[in-house]
Design a protein around this motif. Structure first.
Motif, PDB file in Angstrom:
ATOM      1  N   THR A  87      55.438 -79.344  44.143  1.00  0.00           N
ATOM      2  CA  THR A  87      56.889 -79.546  44.009  1.00  0.00           C
ATOM      3  C   THR A  87      57.617 -78.226  44.150  1.00  0.00           C
ATOM      4  O   THR A  87      58.547 -77.933  43.424  1.00  0.00           O
ATOM      5  CB  THR A  87      57.212 -80.175  42.639  1.00  0.00           C
TER       6      THR A  87
ATOM      7  N   GLU B   5      59.190 -87.346  34.884  1.00  0.00           N
ATOM      8  CA  GLU B   5      59.600 -85.989  34.579  1.00  0.00           C
ATOM      9  C   GLU B   5      58.387 -85.117  34.336  1.00  0.00           C
ATOM     10  O   GLU B   5      57.606 -85.335  33.418  1.00  0.00           O
ATOM     11  CB  GLU B   5      60.496 -85.974  33.339  1.00  0.00           C
TER      12      GLU B   5
ATOM     13  N   ARG C  60      62.087 -81.714  40.601  1.00  0.00           N
ATOM     14  CA  ARG C  60      61.302 -82.070  41.787  1.00  0.00           C
ATOM     15  C   ARG C  60      60.330 -83.205  41.480  1.00  0.00           C
ATOM     16  O   ARG C  60      60.094 -84.090  42.305  1.00  0.00           O
ATOM     17  CB  ARG C  60      60.531 -80.837  42.273  1.00  0.00           C
ATOM     18  N   ALA C  61      59.744 -83.151  40.280  1.00  0.00           N
ATOM     19  CA  ALA C  61      58.804 -84.212  39.903  1.00  0.00           C
ATOM     20  C   ALA C  61      59.534 -85.548  39.799  1.00  0.00           C
ATOM     21  O   ALA C  61      59.017 -86.586  40.239  1.00  0.00           O
ATOM     22  CB  ALA C  61      58.141 -83.867  38.571  1.00  0.00           C
TER      23      ALA C  61
ATOM     24  N   GLY D 114      55.696 -84.641  36.278  1.00  0.00           N
ATOM     25  CA  GLY D 114      54.413 -85.240  36.574  1.00  0.00           C
ATOM     26  C   GLY D 114      53.652 -84.591  37.689  1.00  0.00           C
ATOM     27  O   GLY D 114      52.552 -84.982  38.004  1.00  0.00           O
ATOM     28  N   ALA D 115      54.240 -83.612  38.354  1.00  0.00           N
ATOM     29  CA  ALA D 115      53.573 -83.003  39.491  1.00  0.00           C
ATOM     30  C   ALA D 115      53.375 -81.520  39.236  1.00  0.00           C
ATOM     31  O   ALA D 115      54.055 -80.908  38.436  1.00  0.00           O
ATOM     32  CB  ALA D 115      54.405 -83.204  40.764  1.00  0.00           C
ATOM     33  N   SER D 116      52.450 -80.918  39.937  1.00  0.00           N
ATOM     34  CA  SER D 116      52.169 -79.496  39.772  1.00  0.00           C
ATOM     35  C   SER D 116      53.229 -78.670  40.474  1.00  0.00           C
ATOM     36  O   SER D 116      53.964 -79.143  41.318  1.00  0.00           O
ATOM     37  CB  SER D 116      50.788 -79.163  40.355  1.00  0.00           C
TER      38      SER D 116
ATOM     39  N   GLU E 212      60.216 -86.748  43.440  1.00  0.00           N
ATOM     40  CA  GLU E 212      59.087 -87.169  44.266  1.00  0.00           C
ATOM     41  C   GLU E 212      58.258 -88.276  43.628  1.00  0.00           C
ATOM     42  O   GLU E 212      57.771 -89.169  44.324  1.00  0.00           O
ATOM     43  CB  GLU E 212      58.197 -85.959  44.557  1.00  0.00           C
ATOM     44  N   ASP E 213      58.102 -88.215  42.274  1.00  0.00           N
ATOM     45  CA  ASP E 213      57.203 -89.163  41.628  1.00  0.00           C
ATOM     46  C   ASP E 213      57.902 -90.130  40.681  1.00  0.00           C
ATOM     47  O   ASP E 213      57.269 -91.050  40.153  1.00  0.00           O
ATOM     48  CB  ASP E 213      56.124 -88.409  40.837  1.00  0.00           C
TER      49      ASP E 213
ATOM     50  N   ARG F 250      61.086 -77.573  38.383  1.00  0.00           N
ATOM     51  CA  ARG F 250      59.843 -78.323  38.597  1.00  0.00           C
ATOM     52  C   ARG F 250      59.987 -79.757  38.117  1.00  0.00           C
ATOM     53  O   ARG F 250      59.547 -80.699  38.781  1.00  0.00           O
ATOM     54  CB  ARG F 250      58.697 -77.632  37.849  1.00  0.00           C
ATOM     55  N   ARG F 251      60.670 -79.942  36.969  1.00  0.00           N
ATOM     56  CA  ARG F 251      60.863 -81.295  36.448  1.00  0.00           C
ATOM     57  C   ARG F 251      61.791 -82.114  37.339  1.00  0.00           C
ATOM     58  O   ARG F 251      61.602 -83.314  37.531  1.00  0.00           O
ATOM     59  CB  ARG F 251      61.420 -81.219  35.028  1.00  0.00           C
TER      60      ARG F 251
END
Length: 748
Positions: free
Chosen positions: A135, A127, A119-120, A129-131, A123-124, A116-117
């Motif tokens: 992601t 580290e 992917r965050a 920062g996204a749900s 994309e953003d 998840r980190r």
């Protein structure tokens, strides 16, 4: 562990090391396009191999790593310390998963949070920062509505043709094999090219596994058993039931093991408009032709097999069936993978052969029989012995390749700037020696970064470059290898070491005041001695350097420290290239036979010129003085006499003493018998013999009662209670069954 899993693990471990070093190169120069390509290629290969083996957790996580790397490659994300830390953490996670596969075949690590980190960050740019929902990491999310991903040239849904690697071919389709008669129509013919590979059987097995998983039925020529045994010439034919040529080409072309694949419908005579080909990368396209698979996974052909640097293009090899005109031009396989247990077993058999050869020669000598056949056996056994020992040699890089990452992580933890260099990584050592030396080298490198290199502020205040330098160097020196760890840090203060030794009760005040600086530096090897002001996670507990020296000595080597206060420190190891089979000279000490390695001996002579100076016995050689060590006394003090006596027993009649022998050589096997019997009273009246040790090893002369013979023997290290006995390096089993202790001239 089955052979396929073992091969996957071995290749994955190599890939992880390559990925670590490629990331280090990228971190050092974010503008290095070649480093970026290396990072992406290795990560892609790891992911592809995991997918082919069915390890979906590893493949899925590797896909997240690959997507973040692709964002960096496309310029969408900058190379920052935070991003690099995240990538290195990802590599460590892959390494943990591969270790679990090696141990049990299953993956228990849950990488979902780190994924998840990743992917965050992709994309953003931040580290975590996204749900999780935004992601999720599936390929539909990673692509936009137009079916294209960024500006990377990776096209979705177009098949292999859209990747620029396809085209209509004039591929001749062979007749359908008898075994394929029952396949459901339409039958697709696929000419699969594996290319040059060190694991032909494993690569073919992975392709067969993909065929089993993706299609309803198939037949191969050669048969699967032959393919898994590697019995094919860089490629093979496959006939797939009820499939589309483009789908077959796309599915097989996605495998990293496949260099190229051409397809056609059986019965058409040649490839139709749907035929496709997937080829390897070439020099004009360093990023590789890519095609998007049906599930969205980016497909990039691997470059692991390039016999001559040319890619296989459609139609350039002529008809595949019934033609072998190109096979004569293909390079032969130059190397094979062999399990280390097999190498060790071979080496053990060679050791037994050496012992049996010694026994046979002794028996023939006792019977006064001369045999030319035995001389021939000697030559053959020696050649086999050399070959077996060479097989155990591996390059220093097998260990040193993991050290740049180690130094990088420690320097970041300590907020230090370190430039790390490795020299001589192609120098070869025995596998056992290199394996045992890994941990000592790790400890010395940790000390160099922690204790040796100052903080950037301290270095600037001292007029130094804020970036410290640590160099690891290996160099071959005859039958030894010199390994040095050199830093340009603050160095060691001999006076400070002396005071520390007194404060910690390691040495008395009188003892340290009598020490030279070199002797003071050796204090760092004393158990419990540490110069660290405080205990850290890196070092400072006073354990380690004594183990470093013990390990070096156990390997029949040595370690020394040199330092220049304010300028830096050098830790130097001297290690043998190979172990086990050595030529020794046998000496008699109080009725017990001992062996001294020939490589350590400079000269053998009568004990006629022993002098006494200030209560110590010495012998003069040219302008140098050599202290005399009486083995009967020294070995009794260390307990080695008892150990040797219990092993070999009395050898009073083993042979006559050698007189006036100098410079013993490898082909000297018969002692001179004109000196009479040796006295064992230990006086200085000319009784006994002196064995002068080479100056570079240790400037001493060893006194013994008699010099007996020379032989090549198999040396076994000491185990159990005898392990670590001062003065002994191991034992040798002779042809008559006697066990003789082999002396360590350095620790006597």
């Amino acid at each position: 562990m089955d052979s396929h899993r073992a091969a996957f693990v071995a290749e994955a471990e190599e890939g992880i090391t390559d990925l670590n070093n490629a990331l280090l190169a990228l971190e050092a120069d974010p503008e290095d396009a070649a480093a970026m390509d290396d990072v992406f290629r290795v990560a892609h290969t790891l992911k592809g191999n995991a997918a082919a083996m069915g390890y979906e957790d590893v493949s899925s996580f590797g896909h997240a790593l690959e997507d973040l790397l692709d964002a960096v490659r496309q310029g969408e994300r900058e190379v920052t310390p935070e991003l690099m830390d995240l990538l290195f953490e990802g590599v460590d996670t892959v390494e943990a998963m591969v270790a679990e596969i090696a141990d049990s075949g299953d993956v228990t690590t849950d990488p979902s949070d780190l994924e998840r980190r990743l992917r965050a960050m992709e994309e953003d740019g931040i580290e975590g920062g996204a749900s999780d929902e935004s992601t999720a990491g599936d390929d539909e999310t990673a692509s936009d509505e137009s079916g294209e991903r960024g500006e990377g040239g990776e096209i979705e849904g177009g098949g292999a043709d859209d990747g620029g690697a396809a085209g209509e071919t004039a591929r001749s389709v062979p007749d359908l094999p008898d075994a394929a008669a029952d396949l459901d129509a339409p039958v697709v013919y696929a000419a699969v090219t594996i290319g040059e590979t060190a694991m032909a059987g494993v690569d073919a097995a992975l392709v067969l596994q993909a065929l089993d998983g993706q299609f309803d039925g198939h037949v191969t020529d050669p048969a699967p058993d032959a393919l898994e045994d590697g019995e094919y010439d860089e490629g093979f034919d496959a006939f797939v039931a009820a499939a589309d040529p483009a789908v077959v080409a796309e599915g097989l072309g996605a495998l990293t093991q496949v260099e190229a694949v051409e397809t056609a419908v059986v019965g058409d005579g040649e490839a139709d408009s749907d035929a496709a080909e997937a080829t390897d990368n070439d020099a004009t396209n360093p990023e590789g032709d890519v095609a998007e698979a049906t599930d969205g996974d980016t497909v990039e052909a691997d470059d692991t097999a390039e016999a001559d640097g040319d890619t296989a293009e459609a139609g350039d090899a002529g008809s595949r069936s019934g033609s072998s005109s190109g096979s004569a031009d293909r390079d032969e396989i130059k190397s094979i993978r062999v399990d280390v247990d097999q190498v060790d077993e071979l080496y053990g058999l060679v050791e037994q052969l050496v012992t049996s050869r010694i026994k046979l020669r002794r028996e023939l000598a006792e019977s006064n029989v001369q045999s030319d056949a035995l001389d021939e056996l000697d030559k053959l056994a020696s050649s086999l012995q050399d070959t077996a020992m060479d097989m155990r040699l591996i390059p220093f890089s097998q260990v040193s390749d993991s050290f740049p990452r180690l130094v990088r992580d420690i320097s970041r933890d300590l907020d230090k700037q370190i430039a790390f260099e490795i020299e001589g990584d192609d120098v070869e050592l025995d596998r056992t020696i290199l394996t045992e030396m890994r941990d000592p080298l790790v400890h010395v490198l940790r000390n160099a970064v922690d204790h040796g290199i100052e903080s950037p502020a301290e270095r600037e205040a001292a007029g130094k470059d804020p970036t410290g330098r640590v160099r690891l160097r290996a160099e071959r020196e005859r039958d030894h290898v010199i390994i040095e760890v050199v830093d340009d840090g603050g160095g060691l203060d001999a006076d400070q070491l002396r005071e520390k030794a007194v404060d910690e009760g390691v040495k008395s005040r009188e003892a340290v005041e009598a020490m030279s600086d070199d002797e003071a530096y050796d204090l760092v090897f004393h158990p419990g001695f540490s110069t660290a002001e405080e205990v850290t996670d890196v070092s400072g507990r006073g354990v380690g350097m004594d183990v470093v020296r013990t390990t070096a000595r156990d390997l029949d080597g040595s370690v020394a420290v040199e330092s220049d206060p304010g300028e830096g420190t050098t830790v130097r190891f001297r290690l043998p290239v190979t172990v086990a089979i050595v030529k020794v000279m046998f000496v008699d000490v109080g009725g017990t036979e001992y062996g001294i390695p020939i490589k350590s001996i400079a000269e053998v002579a009568r004990a006629n010129d022993v002098e006494e100076v200030h209560g110590d016995e010495i012998v003069r050689h040219e302008d140098d003085l050599y202290p005399v060590i009486r083995l009967s006394e020294r070995l009794a003090d260390s307990g080695a006499v008892a150990a040797g006596s219990g092993a070999s027993g009395s050898t009073a009649n083993a042979g006559e003493p050698v007189a006036d022998a100098t410079e013993p050589t490898a082909d000297t096997t018969e002692p001179t018998a004109d000196a009479g019997s040796a006295s064992t009273d230990g006086g200085v009246d000319g009784d006994g013999m002196l064995v002068r040790i080479r100056e570079e090893t240790r400037q001493v002369a060893l006194h013994c009662d008699a010099v007996l013979d020379q032989e090549e023997v198999v040396v076994k290290p000491l185990d159990g209670p005898l392990s670590g006995t001062p003065g002994l390096s191991g034992t040798a089993v002779l042809g008559d069954g006697d066990v003789v202790a082999v002396l360590d001239v350095v620790s006597l």
